[in-house]
Design a protein around this motif. Structure first.
Motif, PDB file in Angstrom:
ATOM      1  N   LEU A   1       0.828  -1.193   0.000  1.00 48.84           N
ATOM      2  CA  LEU A   1       0.000   0.000   0.000  1.00 48.84           C
ATOM      3  C   LEU A   1       0.869   1.251   0.000  1.00 48.84           C
ATOM      4  O   LEU A   1       1.836   1.355   0.759  1.00 48.84           O
ATOM      5  N   ARG A   2       0.516   2.184  -0.887  1.00 46.21           N
ATOM      6  CA  ARG A   2       1.224   3.458  -0.952  1.00 46.21           C
ATOM      7  C   ARG A   2       0.267   4.488  -1.534  1.00 46.21           C
ATOM      8  O   ARG A   2      -0.594   4.150  -2.349  1.00 46.21           O
ATOM      9  N   PRO A   3       0.380   5.744  -1.117  1.00 49.67           N
ATOM     10  CA  PRO A   3      -0.530   6.765  -1.641  1.00 49.67           C
ATOM     11  C   PRO A   3      -0.254   7.037  -3.107  1.00 49.67           C
ATOM     12  O   PRO A   3       0.884   6.919  -3.583  1.00 49.67           O
ATOM     13  N   GLY A   4      -1.311   7.387  -3.835  1.00 52.64           N
ATOM     14  CA  GLY A   4      -1.151   7.689  -5.252  1.00 52.64           C
ATOM     15  C   GLY A   4      -2.417   8.283  -5.825  1.00 52.64           C
ATOM     16  O   GLY A   4      -3.448   8.387  -5.155  1.00 52.64           O
ATOM     17  N   SER A   5      -2.341   8.670  -7.068  1.00 52.23           N
ATOM     18  CA  SER A   5      -3.464   9.327  -7.732  1.00 52.23           C
ATOM     19  C   SER A   5      -4.459   8.302  -8.253  1.00 52.23           C
ATOM     20  O   SER A   5      -4.119   7.131  -8.464  1.00 52.23           O
ATOM     21  N   PRO A   6      -5.707   8.730  -8.497  1.00 57.71           N
ATOM     22  CA  PRO A   6      -6.658   7.829  -9.154  1.00 57.71           C
ATOM     23  C   PRO A   6      -6.128   7.303 -10.481  1.00 57.71           C
ATOM     24  O   PRO A   6      -6.337   6.129 -10.811  1.00 57.71           O
ATOM     25  N   HIS A   7      -5.444   8.146 -11.247  1.00 57.04           N
ATOM     26  CA  HIS A   7      -4.891   7.691 -12.525  1.00 57.04           C
ATOM     27  C   HIS A   7      -3.916   6.544 -12.307  1.00 57.04           C
ATOM     28  O   HIS A   7      -3.938   5.544 -13.034  1.00 57.04           O
ATOM     29  N   ARG A   8      -3.065   6.686 -11.307  1.00 59.00           N
ATOM     30  CA  ARG A   8      -2.088   5.639 -11.025  1.00 59.00           C
ATOM     31  C   ARG A   8      -2.776   4.331 -10.636  1.00 59.00           C
ATOM     32  O   ARG A   8      -2.282   3.236 -10.954  1.00 59.00           O
ATOM     33  N   ALA A   9      -3.916   4.444  -9.977  1.00 53.12           N
ATOM     34  CA  ALA A   9      -4.669   3.256  -9.563  1.00 53.12           C
ATOM     35  C   ALA A   9      -5.570   2.724 -10.669  1.00 53.12           C
ATOM     36  O   ALA A   9      -6.216   1.688 -10.481  1.00 53.12           O
ATOM     37  N   GLY A  10      -5.628   3.426 -11.811  1.00 51.03           N
ATOM     38  CA  GLY A  10      -6.535   3.008 -12.871  1.00 51.03           C
ATOM     39  C   GLY A  10      -7.979   3.271 -12.523  1.00 51.03           C
ATOM     40  O   GLY A  10      -8.875   2.533 -12.933  1.00 51.03           O
TER      41      GLY A  10
END
Length: 597
Positions: free
Chosen positions: A54-63
């Motif tokens: 788990l790591r923070p990221g953008s919606p784009h990065r998460a698809g």
């Protein structure tokens, strides 16, 4: 059975469900074969695990779709206020965490961990503390997770079974002789049945009248069975209490020590355990005003009465945790039993843990080894045959969807100040629905298929009027993607009439994907593998229009219905093609919309 693997961006499932750099689903899908036996499904044996941290990221990065992700927190906030059908808030505050393929796109806190001083049962009113004594929620607020504790007990059980220390099909009395000592009827209960809630044990009992822990456990073991072992499903705290004691007896150490040794220390869950220390009290969310237990407003000791009288450590309740810790625990299961280089349970045993142990006992009874499966009442549109999780009486829930790689953790103290508030799981479903909607469905053919949406208690129609009647040899073909609550039904209908008084009748459908084929009477409902299908129907002579009528019940939802590449044919000649803009402009949509995702 023929098996087709969908890996990377290869295969129809990867194309149909998900977009972006993290879109590849951790799934190898296996269909039911050809024939008319029903739509395809997914089992734990079809899952291919891909570990993530788990790591923070953008919606784009998460698809994920940013616009839908931005609706997750507001959907949860709505239930901090009274609303339709709820004269009181569902809860005073929450912490939620939403992730996909390890990318955390939301981790937010709202409301209050402590707000009320007491509850007056006689007047049914809550007494608030002075405002300066209110304690706000924090992302690291520690919650009493109530029955989510059962998952920790179950993972310890599975781990010990994997190591050969326990045989799941052995009688409980082999490991815990006192279990059947005063009640021979319990001799037939096997270990597995304690965590699948099929032991026949009662759901609950009052342990307060007994003088000490030993006497209370003896009362649990002596309580008469409600049903013969293995024949019925009854959600039973007593079964999990017994499971916790069995584990402690076999290992020669307490359940709290086992949970720490097998789960929390390897995973680094520093805020997860039983009976939180006083040094962390300022971070603990309060639960209920409970004078009948000799306590006032409870904060820092277990809410569940049975666990409280057992000292706060029991197989059914007692664990305290944070949203981030619980997310790591859930991601460990999504990863196939490993996290951060630490193997907690082997993949083979994770598959067993997520396999329904209670087939034929009803939808509510769908259980793996301790884990709830396919439970739409709180998973909502994240539900699938392999979706797993659990709820807790105090308000929390954990949901993992292996098909999309999505993880949802919701922590709330809904019993603060009273258990009479927030008794319905809509406050869990609403944000879970938004996370499910954030996983895009890629169009099959066009840029923007028709989408039914997700609206409770509505009837939506999508109508294709024909310029003129097709006298004979009329047929319909279209691409179809659907994932709905089984009670929400979309029906294909046709008419030979004209105007607003036209009579519409259901049209039988034939559907196929790969080598799998099945038929319906025109109804589209349930789960079909979250992929695009081919559908076709013979239309009546003289047909003047077709429509899809989607009827939703009042509460639970799936991901919805998508239609693409709709064609009406007269023989082999197309008279309507939705891919032609001028034809698609004639479609009459009531509740449906064009959507590229």
């Amino acid at each position: 059975m023929r098996r087709r693997h969908f890996l990377g961006t290869v295969g129809s499932l990867a194309v149909a469900y998900g977009a972006g750099p993290s879109s590849a689903p951790a799934l190898a899908a296996s269909w039911n074969g050809s024939g008319s036996g029903g739509p395809p499904t997914v089992t734990p044996d079809d899952l291919e695990f891909r570990p993530h941290r788990l790591r923070p990221g953008s919606p784009h990065r998460a698809g994920l779709l940013r616009g839908q992700v931005e609706k997750i927190v507001p959907a949860a906030e709505e239930y901090m206020r009274p609303g339709p059908g709820r004269p009181n808030p569902s809860h005073p505050g929450f912490v939620l965490l939403a992730a996909r393929n390890g990318v955390v796109v939301e981790h937010e806190a709202r409301g209050h961990a402590l707000r009320y001083a007491k509850w007056d049962e006689a007047t049914q009113t809550a007494q608030e503390l002075p405002r300066e004594q209110w304690v706000g929620m924090r992302r690291d607020t520690i919650f009493d997770v109530a029955s989510v504790s059962k998952l920790f007990t179950s993972v310890v059980l599975v781990s010990m079974a994997e190591r050969g220390e326990i045989d799941l099909d052995a009688p409980v009395k082999r490991y815990l002789p006192e279990f059947a000592g005063s009640d021979p009827a319990k001799s037939a209960i096997v270990v597995r049945q304690l965590v699948t809630h099929t032991s026949g044990m009662k759901a609950d009992m009052d342990l307060q009248p007994y003088p000490d822990r030993e006497a209370r456990l003896a009362a649990v073991y002596a309580s008469p069975l409600d049903n013969p072992p293995g024949e019925h499903y009854t959600y039973s705290d007593l079964g999990l209490i017994s499971a916790g004691e069995l584990l402690a007896k076999v290992a020669g150490k307490g359940l709290d020590e086992l949970v720490a040794e097998i789960i929390t220390r390897p995973l680094g869950l520093d805020d997860t355990g039983y009976n939180p220390p006083k040094s962390k009290l300022d971070r603990v969310a309060a639960t209920e005003y409970m004078p009948w237990t000799g306590r006032g407003m409870v904060r820092g000791s277990v809410h569940d009465e049975k666990s409280y009288y057992l000292g706060g450590v029991a197989g059914h309740a007692g664990v305290f945790s944070t949203a981030s810790d619980l997310a790591v625990f859930g991601q460990m299961v999504l990863n196939g039993g490993t996290y951060g280089g630490h193997r907690i349970v082997g993949e083979k045993w994770i598959r067993k843990m997520l396999t329904n142990q209670n087939p034929g006992m009803g939808a509510e009874a769908a259980r793996g080894l301790g884990w709830q499966l396919d439970q739409r009442f709180y998973m909502d549109a994240m539900t699938s045959p392999v979706s797993f999780g659990h709820t807790g009486y105090t308000g929390p829930c954990l949901v993992g969807d292996p098909i999309s790689g999505s993880l949802f953790v919701f922590m709330a103290n809904r019993v603060h100040p009273t258990r009479e508030w927030g008794t319905e799981s809509v406050y869990r479903r609403a944000p879970a629905r938004r996370l499910a909607r954030a996983v895009p469905v890629r169009p099959a053919v066009s840029r923007a298929p028709w989408y039914s949406g997700q609206r409770d208690g509505t009837t939506s129609t999508l109508r294709v009027p024909l310029k003129e009647a097709v006298r004979k040899d009329a047929s319909l073909t279209f691409r179809l993607w659907y994932d709905t609550d089984p009670a929400d039904i979309c029906t294909l209908e046709a008419t030979t009439g004209a105007g607003g008084d036209a009579e519409w009748k259901a049209v039988p459908l034939r559907m196929r994907v790969e080598d799998h084929r099945w038929r319906t009477g025109g109804e589209i409902s349930g789960f079909s593998g979250r992929q695009w299908l081919h559908a076709q129907a013979a239309l009546p002579d003289g047909v003047t229009g077709v429509r899809w009528r989607y009827v939703n019940d009042e509460d639970q939802q799936g991901r919805g219905v998508y239609l693409d590449d709709v064609r009406v044919l007269a023989g082999s000649r197309p008279v309507f093609m939705s891919v032609r803009p001028r034809d698609n402009a004639r479609v009459v949509a009531d509740g449906w919309e064009l959507s590229g995702n």
